[in-house]
Design a protein around this motif. Structure first.
Motif, short mmCIF file in Angstrom:
data_model
loop_
_atom_site.label_atom_id
_atom_site.label_comp_id
_atom_site.label_asym_id
_atom_site.label_seq_id
_atom_site.Cartn_x
_atom_site.Cartn_y
_atom_site.Cartn_z
N HIS B 231 0.84 -1.18 0.00
CA HIS B 231 0.00 0.00 0.00
C HIS B 231 0.89 1.24 0.00
CE1 HIS B 231 -3.68 2.21 1.04
NE2 HIS B 231 -2.90 2.96 1.78
N GLY B 232 0.51 2.25 -0.75
CA GLY B 232 1.23 3.51 -0.65
C GLY B 232 1.98 3.94 -1.89
N ASP B 233 2.51 2.98 -2.65
CA ASP B 233 3.23 3.35 -3.87
C ASP B 233 2.26 3.23 -5.05
OD1 ASP B 233 4.86 3.80 -5.97
OD2 ASP B 233 6.51 2.57 -5.22
N ASN B 234 1.49 4.31 -5.27
CA ASN B 234 0.38 4.20 -6.23
C ASN B 234 0.84 4.02 -7.66
OD1 ASN B 234 -1.04 4.55 -3.98
ND2 ASN B 234 -1.87 6.57 -4.48
N LEU B 235 1.99 4.64 -8.01
CA LEU B 235 2.46 4.51 -9.39
C LEU B 235 2.77 3.04 -9.68
CD1 LEU B 235 3.40 5.65 -12.06
CD2 LEU B 235 5.69 5.88 -11.07
N TRP B 236 3.44 2.40 -8.75
CA TRP B 236 3.80 0.99 -8.93
C TRP B 236 2.53 0.13 -9.04
CZ3 TRP B 236 7.37 -1.79 -10.81
CH2 TRP B 236 7.48 -3.15 -10.50
N GLY B 237 1.56 0.45 -8.17
CA GLY B 237 0.28 -0.26 -8.24
C GLY B 237 -0.37 -0.09 -9.61
N ASP B 238 -0.33 1.15 -10.14
CA ASP B 238 -0.91 1.40 -11.46
C ASP B 238 -0.24 0.56 -12.54
OD1 ASP B 238 -2.66 3.18 -10.41
OD2 ASP B 238 -1.51 4.98 -10.93
N ILE B 239 1.08 0.47 -12.46
CA ILE B 239 1.81 -0.29 -13.48
C ILE B 239 1.36 -1.75 -13.48
CG2 ILE B 239 4.09 -1.16 -14.12
CD1 ILE B 239 5.23 1.52 -13.18
N VAL B 240 1.28 -2.32 -12.26
CA VAL B 240 0.87 -3.73 -12.16
C VAL B 240 -0.57 -3.88 -12.65
CG1 VAL B 240 0.42 -5.62 -10.55
CG2 VAL B 240 2.48 -4.22 -10.28
N TYR B 241 -1.44 -2.96 -12.21
CA TYR B 241 -2.85 -3.05 -12.59
C TYR B 241 -3.01 -3.00 -14.11
CZ TYR B 241 -7.83 -2.11 -12.87
OH TYR B 241 -9.16 -2.20 -13.17
N TRP B 242 -2.34 -2.01 -14.73
CA TRP B 242 -2.58 -1.81 -16.16
C TRP B 242 -1.84 -2.81 -17.03
CZ3 TRP B 242 -6.68 0.40 -17.92
CH2 TRP B 242 -7.36 1.30 -17.07
N THR B 243 -0.78 -3.40 -16.49
CA THR B 243 -0.14 -4.48 -17.24
C THR B 243 -1.09 -5.67 -17.32
OG1 THR B 243 2.01 -3.73 -16.47
CG2 THR B 243 1.89 -5.95 -17.39
N LEU B 244 -1.65 -6.03 -16.15
CA LEU B 244 -2.61 -7.14 -16.14
C LEU B 244 -3.79 -6.84 -17.07
CD1 LEU B 244 -3.95 -9.74 -15.11
CD2 LEU B 244 -4.74 -8.45 -13.12
N HIS B 245 -4.34 -5.63 -16.95
CA HIS B 245 -5.52 -5.33 -17.76
C HIS B 245 -5.18 -5.08 -19.22
CE1 HIS B 245 -7.16 -5.19 -13.73
NE2 HIS B 245 -8.30 -5.52 -14.31
N GLY B 246 -3.92 -4.73 -19.49
CA GLY B 246 -3.47 -4.68 -20.88
C GLY B 246 -3.54 -6.06 -21.52
N LEU B 247 -3.13 -7.08 -20.74
CA LEU B 247 -3.18 -8.45 -21.25
C LEU B 247 -4.62 -8.87 -21.50
CD1 LEU B 247 -0.61 -10.16 -18.83
CD2 LEU B 247 -0.24 -9.45 -21.19
N ILE B 248 -5.50 -8.46 -20.58
CA ILE B 248 -6.91 -8.84 -20.72
C ILE B 248 -7.53 -8.12 -21.93
CG2 ILE B 248 -9.17 -8.70 -19.62
CD1 ILE B 248 -7.74 -9.09 -16.92
N ALA B 249 -7.27 -6.80 -22.02
CA ALA B 249 -7.83 -6.03 -23.14
C ALA B 249 -7.27 -6.54 -24.47
CB ALA B 249 -7.50 -4.55 -22.96
N ALA B 250 -6.00 -6.95 -24.47
CA ALA B 250 -5.39 -7.45 -25.71
C ALA B 250 -6.18 -8.63 -26.24
CB ALA B 250 -3.94 -7.84 -25.46
N GLU B 251 -6.60 -9.52 -25.33
CA GLU B 251 -7.39 -10.66 -25.80
C GLU B 251 -8.71 -10.17 -26.39
OE1 GLU B 251 -9.00 -13.44 -22.97
OE2 GLU B 251 -9.11 -15.01 -24.50
N GLU B 252 -9.33 -9.20 -25.67
CA GLU B 252 -10.62 -8.70 -26.12
C GLU B 252 -10.52 -8.12 -27.54
OE1 GLU B 252 -12.34 -5.88 -23.42
OE2 GLU B 252 -13.96 -5.38 -24.79
N TYR B 253 -9.42 -7.41 -27.84
CA TYR B 253 -9.31 -6.76 -29.14
C TYR B 253 -8.54 -7.60 -30.14
CZ TYR B 253 -11.01 -2.86 -26.44
OH TYR B 253 -11.78 -2.08 -25.62
N GLY B 254 -8.24 -8.82 -29.79
CA GLY B 254 -7.59 -9.71 -30.75
C GLY B 254 -6.12 -9.41 -30.99
#
Ligand SMILES: N[C@@H](CCC(=O)N[C@@H](CS)C(=O)NCC(=O)O)C(=O)O
Lengths: 404, 340
Positions: B231-254
């Motif tokens: 908790h506390g390092d929000n930038l790092w949290g964002d990177i992890v969050y958006w990397t995971l969701h980048g993988l998920i979105a990538a599948e969605e958009y082929g």
């Protein structure tokens, strides 16, 4: 006398603190004390700051919240709805149980092995040497895992005990050794059993009184009583008589196969057996060495003198060697007991629910209170160790050489 | 005099220490050139080292994706195997930068433990595995059974609740690791092994006679498993969050590992794809990364679907169906927020 003049009184100079042997040690101590205090302050401050940075505080309120987990071996009733404090207590009792029984078994095996290692029988002495060296020179954790593996892998599952299964119970269908533990009968205390127990306890007191009387009598008249036989008689006869007179109030509940497991009786879990045996065997090797050293410390002249007086070998051991050896044996024995108690915290390796597994394991993990949990755990082991050494020191002062 | 000097030194040392800890996780990882990823001690399909000591698996791929995002190299990961008891302490103490270890997102872990879950990479639930020879068909028939559980998990709490609510008794056998649990279960020291269903399937896949064990139909809890950071390092949290969701979105958009380079070579018709792959806008810069960070990530590990099929999908020994872990467009729960 009067004409010896006092040395001139020097005035105190600051440099004396460093160069004067009278003051130097004081200076060093004061400086060291300040340094230690500063390090401590820094440590505590560091901890508090870092915890705060993690968004954590220090508090013991978690002890009174619901534990939420179950514990298999409970000496006092416990359910998942009880508090973490009670879970810790259940763990403490489990630790004390295995430590207490471990100390007893370790002492029995250790004394036997130590005496036998000095035996004149070559084979017996060699076997004991191998035993002691094998136990002493391998890590305790390995012994715990070995005993546990044997208990779980080499014994049958409960369902093998079913009709037509490959396993059967021992001792007239009363004991089952399975890979979940050993099931033994449980005594059921019926009406009037209290009296039987009271009579049994009274006869134990009687045995002590008898021995005291016999000793006094022997000192006065020189005549010996057959103490051993009288003690055995006192131990069994009154209790058995009372048992039948009261109409057999104590019955046994036998373990029976029901559903997945045995029900009824007492389950002695494999985790407990593994920990208990391994702790006892391991510590007994050290105790054997202590006993051997204690016996060797008694000069050979004592034995020879006893033999010259015509005292038999085992009485010599009992009356002359052991009492003197005890003075040497007891102090290091204390540290073995302390070791055993602290080593019992390896329980987690086999899933025995001691205090390290409940308070220091699951509770810490579910609440995130590592620091508080570990402090409490340290405090518990500290207090237990201090109590054990206090008791043993008391015993030590009763066996140590009394100078008359 | 001396004392003041000493105190001064201490103060300076303390200041230095606080400066060191003020360094952000991103700077730390980039400075070290390696991402320390808290992982399993070995769970087939999720995280396990192969014969050459190279880690692979569903959770491992997420670690490699994060490493690619911040370091540009999927191999720049140090895997730190953690037991269920030690994982959160290790993360809180800074021994690992991110924890991807079948960890359930719960209220108290997210708040009281001072951690932050960054989304869900696998929607799971707790189940029970028994040997077929017991003839048990439902978890409600387990009264009196001996159950192996990993300590320090949500599993042991759910288990206590499940048996209490159903008025059944059981004998818990606590184990420290999955390997120990499997061994005890196979030796028959417990009748039942319980953990997340994905973990049961992964364990069963390694059994010699997998068909002799069934996973009972009851799912007794919700276990959203996801990556965790401090908790506390929000930038790092964002990177992890958006990397995971980048993988998920990538599948969605082929977007797949095969076509990502091509799609990134020039802007496509789909503005969302363009923004994700950096041919339009400056999304990468907003989280302190290069603009083509997701291109490298997807090229290195594939999209969510590819990772799933490679490690735990129906054609692997673990053999898990997508179920809840399908895209929202296919009736699942995977739903990446817009890249905009
Ligand atoms: N999801 C649960 C359980 C996590 C857990 O420990 N899972 C097991 C099996 S699914 C595991 O990963 N074991 C691997 C190991 O022991 O290394 C939690 O977060 O508490």
């Amino acid at each position: 006398m009067a004409d010896i003049t006092d040395p001139p009184r020097e005035s105190f100079r600051l440099s004396q603190l460093l160069y004067d042997a009278r003051y130097r040690s004081l200076t060093i101590q004061v400086v060291a004390a300040i340094l230690i205090m500063l390090v401590l302050v820094e440590l505590v401050d560091n901890t508090v700051t870092n915890l705060a940075a993690l968004g954590k505080d220090i508090g013991f309120g978690f002890l009174w919240t619901t534990a939420g987990y179950d514990i298999n071996q409970q000496l006092i009733p416990f359910s998942s709805q009880d508090t973490h404090a009670r879970a810790a207590l259940v763990g403490i009792l489990n630790t004390l149980l295995v430590a207490f029984l471990g100390c007893i078994l370790a002492t029995v095996i250790g004394v036997l092995a130590g005496v036998l290692r000095l035996s004149n029988n070559w084979l017996v002495a060699r076997i004991m040497t191998v035993y002691v060296e094998a136990m002493r020179n391998t890590p305790l954790l390995i012994w715990i895992l070995i005993v546990f593996a044997v208990m779980t892998e080499a014994t049958p599952q409960p369902r093998e005990f079913r009709e037509g299964g490959s396993a059967s119970m021992l001792l007239w269908e009363s004991v089952a050794i399975s890979n979940r533990g050993v099931y033994i009968p449980r005594p059921i205390w019926g009406e009037g059993s209290g009296l039987v127990v009271a009579i049994f306890l009274a006869s134990i007191v009687g045995i002590f009184a008898l021995r005291r009387y016999a000793r006094l009598r022997q000192a006065k008249t020189g005549q010996q009583l057959p103490v051993l036989w009288m003690s055995v008689g006192l131990f069994f006869v009154p209790a058995i008589l009372a048992y039948f007179v009261m109409g057999r109030p104590v019955t046994l509940e036998y373990p029976e196969l029901g559903g997945f497991n045995f029900t009824g009786g007492i389950q002695v879990r494999n985790s407990f057996i593994a920990l208990w045996l391994a702790l006892s065997l391991y510590t007994s090797a050290f105790i054997a060495e202590i006993v051997r050293a204690g016996i060797l410390a008694v000069s050979k002249g004592q034995t020879e003198a006893a033999f010259a007086l015509g005292i038999q070998p085992n009485r010599t051991m009992q009356l002359i060697i052991l009492p003197q050896a005890l003075r040497v044996i007891v102090p290091p024995l204390i540290s073995q007991y302390l070791n055993l108690t602290k080593n019992s915290s390896l329980a987690i390796a086999v899933g025995y629910m001691d205090v390290r597994s409940t308070l220091g394991g699951i509770t810490i993990n579910q609440t995130g209170r590592e620091l508080e949990g570990m402090l409490l755990l340290g405090l518990f082991y500290l207090i237990t160790s201090l109590v054990i050494s206090a008791m043993m020191n008391f015993y030590n002062s009763s066996v140590k050489l009394k100078e008359r | 005099m001396k004392k003041t000097v000493f105190l001064g030194t201490l103060a300076v040392a303390g200041l230095a220490a606080s400066i060191a800890s003020a360094q952000s996780t991103l700077e730390q990882v980039q400075g070290a050139g390696v991402l320390r990823c808290g992982s399993n001690e070995g769970l087939a399909g999720f995280a396990a080292p192969d014969a050459n000591g190279v880690w692979s698996g569903f959770d491992v791929s997420l670690c490699r994706a994060i490493a690619t995002a911040v370091l540009g190299d999927p191999q720049a990961v140090e895997f730190v195997p953690l037991t269920s008891q030690t994982r959160f302490t290790a993360l809180a103490a800074g021994e690992v930068d991110v924890l991807v270890r079948n960890s359930t997102w719960t209220f108290s872990r997210d708040t009281d433990l001072g951690l932050d879950f960054q989304g869900v990479n696998y929607y799971d639930g707790q189940g029970f595995m028994v040997s077929t020879s017991l003839g048990v068909a439902s978890a409600t028939e387990l009264d009196g059974a001996t159950v192996c559980i990993q300590t320090g998990t949500t599993t042991e709490l759910n288990l206590a609740d499940f048996f209490r609510v159903n008025n059944m008794s059981y004998e818990p056998v606590p184990v420290a690791t999955n390997a120990e649990g499997q061994q005890q279960y196979l030796a028959g020291a417990c009748d039942v092994y319980t953990t997340d269903v994905s973990g049961l399937a992964a364990s069963r896949a390694t059994f010699e006679n997998a068909s002799e064990h069934v996973i009972l139909p009851e799912i007794v809890s919700k276990e959203p498993l996801g990556p965790v950071v401090r908790h506390g390092d929000n930038l790092w949290g964002d990177i992890v969050y958006w990397t995971l969701h980048g993988l998920i979105a990538a599948e969605e958009y082929g977007i797949t590992s095969a076509n990502v380079r091509e799609l990134a070579s020039a802007p496509t018709d789909n503005p969302e794809i363009n923004r994700m792959l950096g041919t339009e806008g400056e999304l990468g810069a907003m989280i302190g990364l290069s603009n083509d960070w997701l291109v490298n990530v997807i090229a290195a590990v594939g999209n969510y679907g590819e990772i799933f099929e490679q490690n735990i999908g129906e054609n692997t020994p673990v053999g898990l169906a997508r179920g809840l872990n399908a895209q929202w467009t296919d009736g699942g729960l995977l739903y990446a927020p817009p890249f905009r």
